[in-house]
Design a protein around this motif. Structure first.
Motif, PDB file in Angstrom:
ATOM      1  N   SER A  44       4.776   0.313  -1.745  1.00 35.47           N
ATOM      2  CA  SER A  44       4.463  -0.394  -0.502  1.00 35.47           C
ATOM      3  C   SER A  44       5.591  -1.358  -0.156  1.00 35.47           C
ATOM      4  CB  SER A  44       3.158  -1.184  -0.624  1.00 35.47           C
ATOM      5  OG  SER A  44       2.047  -0.316  -0.748  1.00 35.47           O
ATOM      6  N   ALA A  60       6.328  -0.183   8.242  1.00 38.39           N
ATOM      7  CA  ALA A  60       5.678   0.004   6.943  1.00 38.39           C
ATOM      8  C   ALA A  60       6.247   1.226   6.252  1.00 38.39           C
ATOM      9  CB  ALA A  60       4.173   0.157   7.123  1.00 38.39           C
ATOM     10  N   SER A  62       6.263   3.675   2.388  1.00 36.90           N
ATOM     11  CA  SER A  62       5.710   3.977   1.065  1.00 36.90           C
ATOM     12  C   SER A  62       6.552   5.055   0.415  1.00 36.90           C
ATOM     13  CB  SER A  62       4.259   4.450   1.157  1.00 36.90           C
ATOM     14  OG  SER A  62       3.794   4.822  -0.129  1.00 36.90           O
ATOM     15  N   ASN A  67       1.741   7.730   3.006  1.00 36.12           N
ATOM     16  CA  ASN A  67       2.005   6.336   3.354  1.00 36.12           C
ATOM     17  C   ASN A  67       0.718   5.653   3.802  1.00 36.12           C
ATOM     18  OD1 ASN A  67       2.972   3.883   4.105  1.00 36.12           O
ATOM     19  ND2 ASN A  67       4.465   4.637   5.589  1.00 36.12           N
ATOM     20  N   THR A  69       0.492   2.291   3.458  1.00 36.89           N
ATOM     21  CA  THR A  69       0.879   0.906   3.716  1.00 36.89           C
ATOM     22  C   THR A  69       0.668   0.585   5.192  1.00 36.89           C
ATOM     23  OG1 THR A  69       2.565   1.041   1.999  1.00 36.89           O
ATOM     24  CG2 THR A  69       2.726  -0.794   3.535  1.00 36.89           C
ATOM     25  N   THR A  73       0.036  -5.378   5.996  1.00 37.84           N
ATOM     26  CA  THR A  73      -0.204  -5.529   4.562  1.00 37.84           C
ATOM     27  C   THR A  73       0.223  -6.920   4.097  1.00 37.84           C
ATOM     28  OG1 THR A  73       0.006  -3.175   4.081  1.00 37.84           O
ATOM     29  CG2 THR A  73       0.457  -4.684   2.279  1.00 37.84           C
ATOM     30  N   VAL A 220      -1.704  -5.869  -1.372  1.00 35.45           N
ATOM     31  CA  VAL A 220      -1.303  -4.836  -2.317  1.00 35.45           C
ATOM     32  C   VAL A 220      -1.130  -5.433  -3.708  1.00 35.45           C
ATOM     33  CG1 VAL A 220      -0.215  -3.261  -0.706  1.00 35.45           C
ATOM     34  CG2 VAL A 220       1.097  -5.171  -1.618  1.00 35.45           C
TER      35      VAL A 220
END
Length: 354
Positions: A44, A60, A62, A67, A69, A73, A220
């Protein structure tokens, strides 16, 4: 070709607290940030850029399959906490409530309670008291520019490693003393003070110095170099390290600083030398990199399982912030810097950045 986790671990074995070195970060910066997230198994990450001081929408990433994320986040921002606390302190300076040249003892005449663990901060937890006569040796400015002579962290009685003002030495402990100074001036716990006077006024609704249960759905978990999962929930504010935030919120904060000439001039007013060869100095709350297109202000973040980085040009007001949930996350920052702030950035060669 994916970079093996084993090779990265071996690269950091000589200094177990670090997961990569400056040469690794510089070498990897040529790769696109999305590809680099996959190569380094950074699950993330979010970043937001600024152009002429105006933040763009966050991106975002990942590197671990699908993905999941979100752009909003919430990450631990680690030492990206320090510039935020410095911002609050410099606001007090501009308001005439805090004197940069005053000794810390002026605001803490009874001394400073130093807790031996960053996570154990209740009255009965192990601690010592640094007396007022010791605090009288440290100015407020020295707390902000890391020339207090104090260690980064100490789990024993807090004492000087060098004479205050003698040289630069990165100190989380110094920022926690600054926290006590701000709390004494405002008669308000730091987290609550920033909620009202920084985060609230700047619209940073997803940011706090302490854990909020409302973060749980979007926060996260960090991943250490050895694959362990970490999610520290700070119950008490720590001015050096406890910030929870999103890339969009932190970009709003950077925008507020970059477009406030009075505050920015204080940050840059009296830099202290850090590494002459690399062109690095330190101002009041930020690192300063002297390079074409700059000067640049910058700060990295390093909590177990999380890496973060923020940088901006004082002249163009272009910049970025990136937050990651991996000890392997800093090379992503160098990749973003390459596209947002073209040129050589020796901040990534600094020995503390890993």
């Amino acid at each position: 070709m994916r970079i093996s986790r084993r090779n990265l671990l071996l690269a950091g074995a000589a200094f177990p607290l670090l997961t990569s070195c400056a040469s690794d970060i510089i070498e990897l910066r040529e790769r696109p940030v999305s590809a680099l997230a996959e190569e380094l198994d950074v699950c993330s990450a979010t970043y937001a850029t600024l152009q002429s001081g105006i933040p763009a929408a966050p991106v975002a990433l990942s590197g671990c399959g699908e993905n999941t994320t979100r752009a909003d986040t919430v990450f631990q921002a680690a030492s990206l906490t320090k510039p935020v606390v410095a911002f609050a302190a410099l606001q007090l300076v501009l308001d005439g409530r805090l004197d940069l040249d005053a000794p810390a003892s002026h605001y803490l005449p009874a001394g400073y309670k130093h807790f031996h663990s960053v996570l154990a901060r209740s009255p009965g937890d192990p601690h010592d008291v640094m007396p007022g006569n010791a605090l009288s040796r440290i100015s407020v400015a020295q707390l902000l520019n890391h020339t207090s002579g104090l260690p980064n962290w100490s789990s024993e009685t807090l004492s000087f490693e060098s004479e205050p003002g003698e040289r630069w030495g990165y100190s989380g402990e110094g920022f926690v003393i600054l926290q006590a100074v701000i709390e004494a001036i405002t008669n308000t716990e730091l987290s609550a003070y920033l909620d009202e006077n920084v985060f609230g006024t700047l619209g940073m609704a997803s940011t706090s110095l302490i854990w909020r249960d409302a973060f749980a759905e979007r926060a996260v978990v960090g991943t250490t170099a050895f694959g362990f999962k970490r999610q520290v929930r700070f119950k008490s504010a720590v001015a050096a390290a406890s910030l929870y935030t999103t890339a969009a919120d932190y970009a709003r904060f950077m925008s507020a600083l970059l477009t406030n000439d009075r505050l920015l001039s204080l940050v840059l007013a009296k830099p202290v030398e850090v590494d002459r060869e690399l062109g690095l100095a330190w101002g009041l709350g930020w690192g300063i990199e002297r390079a074409p297109g700059g000067p640049y202000i910058w700060q990295w973040g390093n909590n177990p399982g999380f890496r973060a980085f923020a940088m901006a040009s004082v002249l163009s007001k272009d910049g970025f912030v990136i937050l990651t949930n991996s000890d392997h996350g800093l090379p992503l920052a160098a990749s973003v810097a390459r596209s947002v702030l073209p040129g050589e950035h020796n901040a990534f060669r600094f020995s503390w950045v890993a």
